[in-house]
Write a protein that holds these residues in place. Structure first.
Motif, short mmCIF file in Angstrom:
data_model
loop_
_atom_site.label_atom_id
_atom_site.label_comp_id
_atom_site.label_asym_id
_atom_site.label_seq_id
_atom_site.Cartn_x
_atom_site.Cartn_y
_atom_site.Cartn_z
N LEU A 52 -9.14 28.96 42.02
CA LEU A 52 -9.03 28.11 40.84
C LEU A 52 -7.62 28.04 40.26
CD1 LEU A 52 -12.18 29.19 38.81
CD2 LEU A 52 -11.75 26.91 39.70
N LEU A 53 -7.31 26.85 39.77
CA LEU A 53 -6.08 26.65 39.04
C LEU A 53 -6.46 26.43 37.58
CD1 LEU A 53 -2.98 26.13 39.25
CD2 LEU A 53 -3.56 23.69 39.30
N GLU A 54 -5.87 27.21 36.68
CA GLU A 54 -6.11 27.03 35.25
C GLU A 54 -5.11 26.00 34.74
OE1 GLU A 54 -7.61 26.83 31.75
OE2 GLU A 54 -8.53 28.23 33.16
N LEU A 55 -5.64 24.96 34.08
CA LEU A 55 -4.81 23.94 33.44
C LEU A 55 -5.05 24.06 31.94
CD1 LEU A 55 -5.67 20.98 35.84
CD2 LEU A 55 -3.53 22.25 35.72
N PRO A 56 -4.21 24.83 31.25
CA PRO A 56 -4.42 25.03 29.82
C PRO A 56 -4.35 23.72 29.04
CG PRO A 56 -2.81 26.57 30.67
CD PRO A 56 -3.05 25.55 31.74
N MET A 57 -5.13 23.64 27.99
CA MET A 57 -5.12 22.49 27.09
C MET A 57 -3.70 22.32 26.54
SD MET A 57 -6.77 20.17 25.55
CE MET A 57 -6.17 19.09 24.29
N THR A 58 -3.28 21.07 26.34
CA THR A 58 -1.97 20.82 25.76
C THR A 58 -2.03 21.11 24.26
OG1 THR A 58 -1.36 19.17 27.42
CG2 THR A 58 -0.15 19.12 25.33
N ILE A 59 -1.49 22.25 23.91
CA ILE A 59 -1.38 22.69 22.52
C ILE A 59 0.03 23.24 22.37
CG2 ILE A 59 -2.22 24.28 20.74
CD1 ILE A 59 -4.89 24.36 22.26
N VAL A 60 0.77 22.71 21.43
CA VAL A 60 2.15 23.17 21.24
C VAL A 60 2.31 23.76 19.84
CG1 VAL A 60 3.12 21.53 22.90
CG2 VAL A 60 3.02 20.92 20.49
N LYS A 61 3.20 24.70 19.76
CA LYS A 61 3.54 25.30 18.47
C LYS A 61 4.42 24.30 17.73
CE LYS A 61 3.37 29.78 17.24
NZ LYS A 61 2.20 30.34 16.60
N ASP A 62 4.08 24.05 16.48
CA ASP A 62 4.82 23.09 15.67
C ASP A 62 6.02 23.77 15.02
OD1 ASP A 62 5.73 21.06 14.09
OD2 ASP A 62 3.96 20.97 12.80
N LEU A 80 12.28 26.29 6.35
CA LEU A 80 13.06 26.70 7.52
C LEU A 80 12.39 27.88 8.22
CD1 LEU A 80 15.57 26.25 9.21
CD2 LEU A 80 16.82 27.74 7.65
N TYR A 81 11.92 28.85 7.45
CA TYR A 81 11.22 30.01 8.01
C TYR A 81 9.96 29.57 8.78
CZ TYR A 81 8.28 34.15 8.26
OH TYR A 81 7.46 35.15 8.71
N ARG A 82 9.17 28.68 8.16
CA ARG A 82 7.95 28.20 8.82
C ARG A 82 8.27 27.43 10.10
NH1 ARG A 82 6.57 28.21 3.59
NH2 ARG A 82 7.26 26.08 3.14
N ALA A 83 9.37 26.69 10.09
CA ALA A 83 9.76 25.95 11.29
C ALA A 83 10.15 26.90 12.42
CB ALA A 83 10.90 24.99 10.97
N ILE A 84 10.85 27.97 12.08
CA ILE A 84 11.25 28.96 13.09
C ILE A 84 10.03 29.72 13.59
CG2 ILE A 84 12.55 31.09 13.45
CD1 ILE A 84 14.65 29.90 11.47
N LYS A 85 9.20 30.18 12.67
CA LYS A 85 8.01 30.95 13.01
C LYS A 85 6.97 30.09 13.70
CE LYS A 85 4.41 33.71 10.90
NZ LYS A 85 3.32 33.25 10.06
N GLY A 86 6.87 28.87 13.28
CA GLY A 86 5.85 27.94 13.79
C GLY A 86 4.88 27.61 12.68
N ASN A 87 4.64 26.33 12.51
CA ASN A 87 3.76 25.84 11.45
C ASN A 87 2.31 25.75 11.90
OD1 ASN A 87 5.79 25.31 9.42
ND2 ASN A 87 6.47 23.64 10.73
N GLY A 88 1.98 26.33 13.00
CA GLY A 88 0.62 26.22 13.53
C GLY A 88 0.62 25.50 14.86
N ASN A 89 -0.56 25.26 15.36
CA ASN A 89 -0.72 24.61 16.66
C ASN A 89 -1.04 23.13 16.50
OD1 ASN A 89 -0.45 26.95 18.35
ND2 ASN A 89 -2.43 27.61 17.61
N LEU A 90 -0.45 22.33 17.35
CA LEU A 90 -0.76 20.91 17.42
C LEU A 90 -1.45 20.63 18.75
CD1 LEU A 90 2.62 19.41 16.13
CD2 LEU A 90 0.48 19.67 14.86
N TRP A 91 -2.60 20.00 18.68
CA TRP A 91 -3.39 19.69 19.86
C TRP A 91 -3.20 18.23 20.26
CZ3 TRP A 91 -8.34 22.41 21.31
CH2 TRP A 91 -8.41 23.69 20.74
#
Length: 175
Positions: A52-62, A80-91
């Motif tokens: 099997l090949l795993e194809l992860p869902m396209t989710i990027v850190k914002d 600025l801190y949230r942008a560096i840390k990441g504002n969450g996941n975008l699907w």
């Protein structure tokens, strides 16, 4: 379940959601939860001891920086801190309010030279009242409009493909 998928001739799986922890999600039996994909890889990989090949869902850190509403040092520093840390996941999954995010994801993934961009939606979300996210006909019509805009936009850089065909053409038939 990977061994069963492999045993029955499946070539790929796309159940991994990078950056998402499902352990607190309600499971089938009391006290059970889902998997923790917080640190899962975002690029395709082979599942150990299977074909099997795993194809992860396209989710990027914002990591986008958003202008603060008020021009104050504390607001600027916080954003600025949230942008560096990441504002969450975008699907790459429509929710009725994220068309701009999906278009941004398409550009972001294209610049990263990823081999694919995976769009996701449940069939129950395509009819009014079948999903709490889209209970009314007007919301479904808006959903279809968003999907059409996303597909038009990504067709400039991507070619549509089923997961099975993608696996076979890009990674070869492993039977």
């Amino acid at each position: 379940y990977f061994k069963l998928l492999d045993q029955y001739g499946y070539l790929s799986d796309c159940s991994v959601t990078p950056g998402v922890d499902w352990t607190n999600a309600f499971g089938f039996s009391p006290g059970s939860g889902g998997s923790d994909y917080t640190n899962a890889r975002r690029k395709p990989y082979r599942i150990r001891n299977t074909k099997l090949l795993e194809l992860p869902m396209t989710i990027v850190k914002d990591h986008r920086y958003s202008k603060p509403i008020r021009f104050r040092l504390r607001s600027i520093a916080g954003n600025l801190y949230r942008a560096i840390k990441g504002n969450g996941n975008l699907w790459m999954r429509p929710n009725g309010q994220n068309l701009d995010d999906m278009l941004w994801i398409a550009d972001y993934v294209s610049r990263s030279n990823a081999k694919y961009l995976m769009f996701m939606i449940h069939s129950s979300e395509l009819a009014p009242g079948c999903n709490p996210r889209f209970p009314h006909r007007e919301q479904i019509e808006n959903l279809y409009t968003d999907i059409q805009k996303v597909f038009q936009y990504v067709s400039q850089k991507y070619e549509g493909e089923t997961i099975g065909n993608f696996t076979k053409t890009v990674y070869g038939d492993r039977k």
